[in-house]
Motif scaffolding. Structure first.
Motif: not given
Length: 392
Positions: A274-279, A351-359
């Protein structure tokens, strides 16, 4: 990750500390105004200034009093008392902030030269390092091999010290440079500190409510509180300015909060796919300081190209440009709040949610709204010009 609903996190204690810092700051401002007038710490209007009447400075003294009040309450709370027992980082932030408040107060009264202020800033950054506030490791998107999207880059002691000092001095000067309109620095500081506190609560959740991870949220809560408590006195029309004592206080505490937060990022347990989560953690740290550091970078480039010192004052900061295109002082300040909030809280949401697209959609909408709101006066001028041309 649901941080606010997690049992065991000392969220009420953090809120109490922030509220105490806000109330103490608010109550101390009246006394500080009297002292500033009596001892001549007054900002007289100059060519590059926006205010038109003499205004007392030294607001940073009231803000530092709020920090001490909040720390005193935190030391009496059983949960947050552990932050002092497990780490000396909070004490380091208080000592470093006190040093810069003193330097800033002298500058507010006697107009210190740039080299003296820079020396004070570097010394305060060194104090942070002595108390353990230091960059040591961060994630980079390379070197992870076939099974990982990146790796943790471990800094040597010398590299960590150098990076900490450079980033701290840059952030202190960034907050100093951005303090050009009533309520601007206090509002940005409140937004950035609140976002950092929320992100730090996420780190605390990941750490299983480990007291070792209490520090960054505590420093951020203190800073958010003092900024919020000072803002009613400082919003346009301002009755007092925070001066360099206040802007450098915000810079050093924000640097301490983000640096200590960086040391709590669980790189080893993060999903390498999960690159977005790491970044996201690095994005948060960048977003909360984006506006002041962008303004600082633009000022340095602009002044260097003009052949002048990077510390030479001018009227071409971001807030000055918003005034030039037709925004009022209040609207310009609120717009910069909007930009800061969208970037900082958008990064925290990653960083605190799993719905990356919505964010990302939400952040994109927020940035579009900020762009349109910033361009409204210019669009109005063009529309008026077009109508006049058409009539002719």
């Amino acid at each position: 990750m649901n941080t606010l609903g997690t049992p065991g996190l000392p969220i009420r204690e953090y809120l109490l500390v922030g509220l105490t810092a806000a109330v103490v700051t608010y109550l101390l401002v009246g006394l500080v105004r009297v002292l500033a007038v009596r001892f001549g710490a007054v900002a007289w209007p100059r060519g590059r200034d926006v205010h038109v009447s003499p205004t007392p400075r030294w607001g940073g003294l009231a803000m530092y009093g709020g920090v001490l009040g909040g720390v005193a309450v935190a030391g009496q709370l059983p949960a947050l008392r552990l932050a002092f027992a497990y780490s000396s980082e909070v004490i380091g932030a208080i000592v470093a902030a006190g040093l810069l408040v003193l330097v800033g107060a002298l500058d507010d009264r006697f107009e210190l030269d740039a080299i003296t202020k820079l020396a004070g800033q570097a010394t305060a950054a060194g104090v942070l390092v002595l108390y353990g506030v230091q960059w040591a490791v961060f994630w980079v998107p390379w070197g992870g091999g076939a099974t990982s999207a990146g790796s943790a880059l471990v800094l040597s002691q010398e590299q960590g010290v150098l990076l900490t000092v450079v980033l701290t001095v840059a952030l202190v000067n960034g907050m100093n440079f951005v303090d050009g309109l009533d309520g601007l620095a206090a509002g940005i500081g409140c937004v950035a500190a609140s976002a950092t506190c929320l992100f730090s609560l996420g780190l605390l959740y990941n750490a299983g409510n480990d007291p070792n991870a209490y520090t960054p949220a505590l420093i951020a809560a203190l800073l958010a509180g003092v900024c919020f408590g000072f803002l009613p006195h400082n919003f346009n029309p301002a009755r007092i300015f925070m001066g360099d004592s206040g802007s450098m206080l915000i810079g050093i505490m924000l640097a301490a909060a983000t640096t200590t937060a960086s040391g709590r990022i669980p790189f080893a347990s993060t999903d390498g796919k999960d690159v977005v989560g790491l970044l996201a953690p690095l994005i948060v740290l960048a977003a909360v300081v984006f506006v002041p550091l962008l303004d600082l970078l633009m000022a340095v480039v602009r002044r260097t190209r003009a052949g002048t010192s990077p510390f030479t004052p001018d009227k071409m900061h971001l807030h000055h440009r918003l005034l030039e295109i037709g925004h009022s002082q209040r609207r310009a300040v609120l717009l910069i709040y909007l930009w800061s909030g969208v970037l900082a809280f958008g990064a925290v949401a990653l960083a605190v949610t799993d719905d990356t697209a919505l964010v990302l959609w939400g952040v994109g909408f927020g940035l579009l709204l900020a762009v349109l709101a910033s361009a409204v006066p210019r669009l109005r001028v063009r529309s008026s010009t077009d109508r006049v041309t058409t009539r002719r």
